[in-house]
Design a protein around this motif. Structure first.
Motif, PDB file in Angstrom:
ATOM      1  N   TYR A 146       2.541   4.833  -9.594  1.00  0.00           N
ATOM      2  CA  TYR A 146       2.051   3.436  -8.976  1.00  0.00           C
ATOM      3  C   TYR A 146       0.758   3.270  -9.274  1.00  0.00           C
ATOM      4  O   TYR A 146      -0.025   4.227  -9.137  1.00  0.00           O
ATOM      5  CB  TYR A 146       2.667   3.538  -7.617  1.00  0.00           C
ATOM      6  N   THR A 147       0.294   1.881  -9.467  1.00  0.00           N
ATOM      7  CA  THR A 147      -1.029   1.531  -9.394  1.00  0.00           C
ATOM      8  C   THR A 147      -1.250   0.202  -8.896  1.00  0.00           C
ATOM      9  O   THR A 147      -0.117  -0.737  -8.822  1.00  0.00           O
ATOM     10  CB  THR A 147      -1.836   1.503 -10.931  1.00  0.00           C
ATOM     11  N   GLU A 148      -2.444  -0.026  -8.248  1.00  0.00           N
ATOM     12  CA  GLU A 148      -2.680  -1.451  -7.782  1.00  0.00           C
ATOM     13  C   GLU A 148      -4.185  -1.526  -7.788  1.00  0.00           C
ATOM     14  O   GLU A 148      -5.031  -0.657  -7.318  1.00  0.00           O
ATOM     15  CB  GLU A 148      -2.423  -1.442  -6.285  1.00  0.00           C
ATOM     16  N   GLN A 149      -4.599  -2.594  -8.291  1.00  0.00           N
ATOM     17  CA  GLN A 149      -6.195  -3.031  -8.037  1.00  0.00           C
ATOM     18  C   GLN A 149      -6.067  -4.491  -7.501  1.00  0.00           C
ATOM     19  O   GLN A 149      -5.639  -5.351  -7.816  1.00  0.00           O
ATOM     20  CB  GLN A 149      -6.702  -3.457  -9.613  1.00  0.00           C
ATOM     21  N   VAL A 150      -6.748  -4.136  -6.211  1.00  0.00           N
ATOM     22  CA  VAL A 150      -6.691  -5.367  -5.403  1.00  0.00           C
ATOM     23  C   VAL A 150      -7.533  -6.462  -5.870  1.00  0.00           C
ATOM     24  O   VAL A 150      -8.607  -6.227  -6.409  1.00  0.00           O
ATOM     25  CB  VAL A 150      -7.504  -4.666  -3.918  1.00  0.00           C
ATOM     26  N   PRO A 151      -7.083  -7.375  -6.048  1.00  0.00           N
ATOM     27  CA  PRO A 151      -7.612  -8.837  -6.708  1.00  0.00           C
ATOM     28  C   PRO A 151      -8.941  -9.261  -5.813  1.00  0.00           C
ATOM     29  O   PRO A 151      -9.962  -9.672  -6.945  1.00  0.00           O
ATOM     30  CB  PRO A 151      -6.662  -9.726  -6.707  1.00  0.00           C
ATOM     31  N   GLU A 152      -8.996  -8.992  -4.866  1.00  0.00           N
ATOM     32  CA  GLU A 152     -10.211  -9.493  -4.113  1.00  0.00           C
ATOM     33  C   GLU A 152     -10.643  -8.374  -3.157  1.00  0.00           C
ATOM     34  O   GLU A 152      -9.878  -7.788  -2.348  1.00  0.00           O
ATOM     35  CB  GLU A 152      -9.754 -10.787  -2.940  1.00  0.00           C
ATOM     36  N   ILE A 153     -12.030  -7.904  -3.598  1.00  0.00           N
ATOM     37  CA  ILE A 153     -12.533  -6.360  -3.227  1.00  0.00           C
ATOM     38  C   ILE A 153     -12.437  -6.787  -1.404  1.00  0.00           C
ATOM     39  O   ILE A 153     -12.053  -5.494  -0.765  1.00  0.00           O
ATOM     40  CB  ILE A 153     -13.959  -6.402  -3.376  1.00  0.00           C
ATOM     41  N   GLY A 154     -12.446  -7.626  -0.751  1.00  0.00           N
ATOM     42  CA  GLY A 154     -12.513  -7.584   0.638  1.00  0.00           C
ATOM     43  C   GLY A 154     -11.086  -7.731   1.228  1.00  0.00           C
ATOM     44  O   GLY A 154     -10.852  -7.759   2.441  1.00  0.00           O
ATOM     45  N   ALA A 157       3.319  -0.396  -0.455  1.00  0.00           N
ATOM     46  CA  ALA A 157       4.018  -0.262  -1.563  1.00  0.00           C
ATOM     47  C   ALA A 157       3.791   1.205  -2.234  1.00  0.00           C
ATOM     48  O   ALA A 157       4.287   1.884  -2.901  1.00  0.00           O
ATOM     49  CB  ALA A 157       3.536  -1.122  -2.569  1.00  0.00           C
ATOM     50  N   ALA A 158       2.324   1.628  -2.062  1.00  0.00           N
ATOM     51  CA  ALA A 158       1.900   3.122  -2.601  1.00  0.00           C
ATOM     52  C   ALA A 158       2.461   4.115  -1.635  1.00  0.00           C
ATOM     53  O   ALA A 158       3.157   4.907  -2.458  1.00  0.00           O
ATOM     54  CB  ALA A 158       0.433   3.170  -2.168  1.00  0.00           C
ATOM     55  N   LEU A 180     -20.587   0.083  -8.458  1.00  0.00           N
ATOM     56  CA  LEU A 180     -19.731   0.603  -7.369  1.00  0.00           C
ATOM     57  C   LEU A 180     -17.980   0.599  -8.104  1.00  0.00           C
ATOM     58  O   LEU A 180     -18.087   0.247  -9.111  1.00  0.00           O
ATOM     59  CB  LEU A 180     -19.711  -0.050  -6.073  1.00  0.00           C
ATOM     60  N   LEU A 181     -17.240   1.515  -7.186  1.00  0.00           N
ATOM     61  CA  LEU A 181     -15.901   1.282  -7.928  1.00  0.00           C
ATOM     62  C   LEU A 181     -14.845   0.080  -7.216  1.00  0.00           C
ATOM     63  O   LEU A 181     -15.084  -0.405  -5.939  1.00  0.00           O
ATOM     64  CB  LEU A 181     -15.212   2.731  -7.429  1.00  0.00           C
ATOM     65  N   SER A 182     -14.120  -0.584  -7.862  1.00  0.00           N
ATOM     66  CA  SER A 182     -13.428  -1.518  -7.507  1.00  0.00           C
ATOM     67  C   SER A 182     -12.289  -1.222  -6.545  1.00  0.00           C
ATOM     68  O   SER A 182     -11.699   0.235  -6.765  1.00  0.00           O
ATOM     69  CB  SER A 182     -12.639  -2.553  -8.439  1.00  0.00           C
ATOM     70  N   ARG A 183     -11.758  -1.725  -5.543  1.00  0.00           N
ATOM     71  CA  ARG A 183     -10.661  -1.120  -4.391  1.00  0.00           C
ATOM     72  C   ARG A 183      -9.406  -1.268  -5.570  1.00  0.00           C
ATOM     73  O   ARG A 183      -8.493  -2.118  -5.721  1.00  0.00           O
ATOM     74  CB  ARG A 183     -10.607  -2.203  -3.392  1.00  0.00           C
ATOM     75  N   SER A 184      -8.936   0.197  -5.508  1.00  0.00           N
ATOM     76  CA  SER A 184      -7.800   0.285  -6.198  1.00  0.00           C
ATOM     77  C   SER A 184      -6.730   1.615  -5.739  1.00  0.00           C
ATOM     78  O   SER A 184      -7.462   2.418  -4.951  1.00  0.00           O
ATOM     79  CB  SER A 184      -8.115   0.782  -7.763  1.00  0.00           C
ATOM     80  N   ILE A 185      -5.639   1.670  -5.953  1.00  0.00           N
ATOM     81  CA  ILE A 185      -4.813   2.749  -5.580  1.00  0.00           C
ATOM     82  C   ILE A 185      -4.167   3.270  -6.837  1.00  0.00           C
ATOM     83  O   ILE A 185      -3.519   2.391  -7.521  1.00  0.00           O
ATOM     84  CB  ILE A 185      -3.763   2.164  -4.486  1.00  0.00           C
ATOM     85  N   ILE A 186      -3.939   4.557  -6.979  1.00  0.00           N
ATOM     86  CA  ILE A 186      -3.143   5.246  -8.084  1.00  0.00           C
ATOM     87  C   ILE A 186      -2.506   6.213  -7.473  1.00  0.00           C
ATOM     88  O   ILE A 186      -3.053   7.362  -6.570  1.00  0.00           O
ATOM     89  CB  ILE A 186      -4.104   5.855  -9.162  1.00  0.00           C
ATOM     90  N   VAL A 187      -1.330   6.100  -7.655  1.00  0.00           N
ATOM     91  CA  VAL A 187      -0.176   7.277  -6.889  1.00  0.00           C
ATOM     92  C   VAL A 187       0.022   8.282  -8.314  1.00  0.00           C
ATOM     93  O   VAL A 187       0.755   7.610  -9.356  1.00  0.00           O
ATOM     94  CB  VAL A 187       0.695   6.813  -6.291  1.00  0.00           C
TER      95      VAL A 187
END
Length: 168
Positions: A145-153, A160-161, A129-136
């Motif tokens: 902007y990018t964020e990869q959430v360190p804890e999937i939950g 910020a995004a 599956l894909l990890s929880r992330s945001i790319i703007v």
């Protein structure tokens, strides 16, 4: 490889998020109507890529709802919600929730999006599956902007995004 956690247990991804100021990679994802969408379909609009493991989990569903609400406030912006869920599940979720300000896209066919963007989980219960992330990205596809959430939950940092777009 990114080191993140799922329920506190260490897991890894296939690579790292693309860097700010780089261009988005082209992609081929499947829409809920089973058509193929590429990056070219969205050039000219600002993009928030809300990437997550499965819309059938609480935090993933919350992120889609939250961005659906926020999208109605943003001009010239599309929210692309990307997972490996089947397009049918994505469509049913949006229909049941009354969500119409997001574009649901699936990487179920090849997983190439997850591999190209370094977001494929390579071990643990969510492997594949894909990890929880945001790319703007801006209108030209430049990542701002990018964020990869360190804890999937955990939920992503919506503020910020969105702030990067409000301040652009």
């Amino acid at each position: 490889m990114a080191n993140i956690t799922l329920g506190g247990n260490p897991i890894k991804t296939s690579g790292s998020l693309p860097s700010i100021n780089n261009q988005l990679f082209d992609f081929e994802l499947v829409a809920t109507d089973l058509s193929t969408k590429t990056l070219n379909d969205f050039i000219g609009t600002r993009l928030i890529l809300n990437i997550f493991p499965s819309v059938n989990t609480r935090v993933c569903a919350t992120s889609v709802r939250q961005f659906n609400t926020e999208a109605s406030e943003l001009e010239n912006t599309k929210i692309l919600c990307i997972s490996r869920d089947l397009p049918f599940s994505q469509d049913q979720f949006c229909a049941a929730e009354g969500l119409n300000n997001v574009v649901m896209l699936s990487d179920f066919k090849t997983g190439k999006f997850g591999k190209d963007y370094g977001l494929m989980i390579v071990n643990g219960a969510f492997e594949g599956l894909l990890s929880r992330s945001i790319i703007v990205a801006d209108e030209k596809g430049k990542i701002i902007y990018t964020e990869q959430v360190p804890e999937i939950g955990q939920e992503p940092n919506y503020k910020a995004a969105l702030d990067v777009l409000y301040n652009e």
